[in-house]
Motif scaffolding. Structure first.
Motif, mmCIF file in Angstrom:
data_model
loop_
_atom_site.group_PDB
_atom_site.id
_atom_site.type_symbol
_atom_site.label_atom_id
_atom_site.label_comp_id
_atom_site.label_asym_id
_atom_site.label_seq_id
_atom_site.Cartn_x
_atom_site.Cartn_y
_atom_site.Cartn_z
ATOM 1 N N HIS A 1 0.843 -1.207 0.000
ATOM 2 C CA HIS A 1 0.000 0.000 0.000
ATOM 3 C C HIS A 1 0.876 1.255 0.000
ATOM 4 O O HIS A 1 1.553 1.542 0.986
ATOM 5 C CB HIS A 1 -0.907 -0.017 1.234
ATOM 6 C CG HIS A 1 -1.855 1.136 1.346
ATOM 7 N ND1 HIS A 1 -3.227 0.981 1.403
ATOM 8 C CD2 HIS A 1 -1.651 2.471 1.428
ATOM 9 C CE1 HIS A 1 -3.808 2.164 1.512
ATOM 10 N NE2 HIS A 1 -2.867 3.082 1.540
ATOM 11 N N HIS B 1 1.253 5.448 -2.191
ATOM 12 C CA HIS B 1 0.642 6.433 -3.098
ATOM 13 C C HIS B 1 1.722 7.092 -3.949
ATOM 14 O O HIS B 1 2.488 7.926 -3.440
ATOM 15 C CB HIS B 1 -0.081 7.507 -2.289
ATOM 16 C CG HIS B 1 -1.217 6.986 -1.471
ATOM 17 N ND1 HIS B 1 -2.540 7.168 -1.829
ATOM 18 C CD2 HIS B 1 -1.243 6.271 -0.314
ATOM 19 C CE1 HIS B 1 -3.325 6.600 -0.921
ATOM 20 N NE2 HIS B 1 -2.554 6.049 0.012
ATOM 21 N N HIS C 1 -9.009 2.197 1.588
ATOM 22 C CA HIS C 1 -8.676 2.497 2.983
ATOM 23 C C HIS C 1 -9.886 2.172 3.857
ATOM 24 O O HIS C 1 -11.029 2.298 3.413
ATOM 25 C CB HIS C 1 -8.365 3.991 3.150
ATOM 26 C CG HIS C 1 -7.163 4.458 2.390
ATOM 27 N ND1 HIS C 1 -7.238 4.912 1.102
ATOM 28 C CD2 HIS C 1 -5.858 4.571 2.754
ATOM 29 C CE1 HIS C 1 -6.026 5.279 0.701
ATOM 30 N NE2 HIS C 1 -5.171 5.077 1.681
ATOM 31 N N HIS D 1 -4.875 0.008 6.413
ATOM 32 C CA HIS D 1 -4.915 0.524 7.793
ATOM 33 C C HIS D 1 -5.714 -0.363 8.747
ATOM 34 O O HIS D 1 -5.145 -0.997 9.607
ATOM 35 C CB HIS D 1 -5.380 1.992 7.842
ATOM 36 C CG HIS D 1 -4.475 2.878 7.052
ATOM 37 N ND1 HIS D 1 -3.306 3.366 7.563
ATOM 38 C CD2 HIS D 1 -4.536 3.317 5.768
ATOM 39 C CE1 HIS D 1 -2.683 4.086 6.635
ATOM 40 N NE2 HIS D 1 -3.405 4.068 5.529
ATOM 41 N N ASP E 1 2.789 3.121 2.803
ATOM 42 C CA ASP E 1 1.828 4.223 2.713
ATOM 43 C C ASP E 1 2.513 5.559 2.466
ATOM 44 O O ASP E 1 2.052 6.596 2.960
ATOM 45 C CB ASP E 1 0.920 4.290 3.951
ATOM 46 C CG ASP E 1 -0.323 5.143 3.715
ATOM 47 O OD1 ASP E 1 -0.745 5.262 2.545
ATOM 48 O OD2 ASP E 1 -0.856 5.717 4.690
#
Ligand code: GUN
Ligand code: ZN
Length: 423
Positions: A71, A73, A227, A266, A317
């Motif tokens: 995970h 971005h 998420h 998360h 993340d």
């Protein structure tokens, strides 16, 4: 694949740490030979004999499966470490203004190159990646991943409300773009690149977008990345926007987004009942403890999730996470578990960073083990100096890999036998 791709290594010799396929254990091979076939798969792993003339490939290093970052971005690469949390103000102040720049293909292409280099430098060979909502950005990212030779699952990030218009995309154009990306990239290079369905989170998606995203994922058998239950204000707003659903997980269940193809980022504040549904429906969790510390989101109950049999992988993340290093994330997971009073052993964490992630992102029969038939996706890590003449124990080796942050850098990152990055 571009012509300048490095040549495949056919024989790799060294000190191997090989995760067990199913149990959270690591098997050590002090001097092993890995043979790689012409497709980049491990032909066999065997002890090197005393007559073996192959020199050690990366002297002084240990060899593991490449790290699997479940995970992160891509468009947050340049805002990594922006201390404007907690979650919702951080999205508004730091994330959305930066993600708006990804409407421009040239900007997206420049950052995509930086992003891929950052993954390779930390030994990551496979990643589950959120892009922005702009189709050109996802395409630029996939092009860079293809050229670098990395393995990834990604797509456009779906969001049609609760953010500035520059980062939103309506349902019809979003689904049309997703379908174009799927046709162009899904399964590319024998499955090295795959497209997933990525509703950012329930807040940023209308019910229609969630429903159609779920139907699209179902129709094409795609992974779903999103998420869930990261922050208490986020959970309150989600309940206001989706009053009919029983809880946060219920929103995804109600819109066809739950089940074994779902990867939930998360999952800090889920109730017991929701954890039971995650386990029963074989959903996967991306545990992002460094991000959770940085945004003050809380500590995910990792021990309890593992004891329930939930598939868990680790996620940097980036950019709420401050590092591309999954080793640092594993160290943060160790700390978070201790804070919750339910320890997770370093061996289990190294397993989660490699094999555990592979069981989340897949394909589980090709990634995350050093064994015949698996792709030769590897990382070599220099061992730091140590005192005493005795050979280090497995525990000491794992401690050095995960916790000696200032020593033992990545020496080489290999996908399908090709050294894509070396120091
Ligand atoms: N929830 C929705 N979007 C995001 C994001 O970009 N980062 C994190 N950490 N949580 C989110
Ligand atoms: Zn995230």
């Amino acid at each position: 694949m571009i012509a300048s791709m490095p040549a495949r290594l056919e024989l790799i010799r060294g000190h191997v740490l090989a995760p067990d396929p199913t149990r959270r254990q690591i098997v050590r091979w002090p001097d092993a030979l890995i043979r790689v076939d012409e497709r980049g798969r491990v032909r066999d792993l065997s002890p090197a004999t005393s007559a073996c003339e192959v020199p050690e490939t990366w002297p002084g290093a240990v060899i593991l499966p490449g790290f699997v970052d479940c995970h992160l971005h891509f468009p947050q690469t340049r805002i990594t470490g922006s201390a404007s949390g907690p979650l919702l103000p951080w999205l508004e102040r730091s994330v959305f203004p930066e993600e708006a720049r990804f409407a421009e293909a040239a900007h997206a292409a420049a950052v995509a190159g930086e992003f891929c280099d950052a993954l390779l430098a930390q030994g990551t060979t496979s990643a589950g990646i959120f892009s922005s909502s702009h189709p050109v950005a996802a395409d630029a990212l996939l092009t860079a991943l293809d050229h670098r030779g990395l393995r990834a699952v990604t797509g456009v990030t779906l969001m049609d409300r609760q953010a500035p218009p520059e980062v939103l995309l309506d349902v019809d154009p979003a689904l049309a773009a997703l379908d174009r990306l799927r046709a162009r990239w899904h399964g590319h290079d024998d499955g090295r690149l795959r497209i997933s369905v990525i509703p950012r989170f329930a807040i940023s998606c209308t019910p229609e977008l969630l429903r159609r995203a779920g139907a699209f994922a179902e129709r094409h058998g795609l992974l779903v990345q999103t998420h869930i239950s990261e922050n208490l204000d986020e959970i309150r707003l989600t309940a206001e926007l989706y009053p009919q659903s029983r809880d946060y997980l219920g929103v995804y269940e109600d819109h066809g987004l739950a089940g074994p193809r779902a990867i939930l980022g998360h999952a800090i504040h889920l109730e017991e009942d929701a954890w039971a549904r995650v386990a029963a429906d074989d959903m996967a969790v991306a545990h992002c403890p460094d991000s959770n510390f940085f945004l003050g989101s809380g500590c995910m109950p990792l021990r309890a999730a593992l004891d329930r049999g939930v598939r868990v992988g680790l996620g940097t993340d980036v950019g709420a996470g401050r590092t591309f290093s999954l080793r640092r994330v594993a160290a943060a997971a160790y700390d978070a578990a201790l804070i919750r009073g339910a320890a997770v052993a370093p061996e289990e964490l190294l397993w989660l960073a490699t094999r555990g992630g592979a069981r989340v992102l897949g394909p589980a029969d090709r990634v995350g083990c050093i064994a015949p038939g698996f792709d030769a996706d590897l990382v070599a890590i220099d061992l730091p100096p140590r005192s005493g003449a005795a050979a280090p124990t497995l525990e000491a080796l794992i401690d050095a890999v995960l916790f000696r942050h200032d020593a033992g850098p990545v020496r080489a990152t290999v996908v399908r036998g090709r050294p894509l990055w070396q120091r």
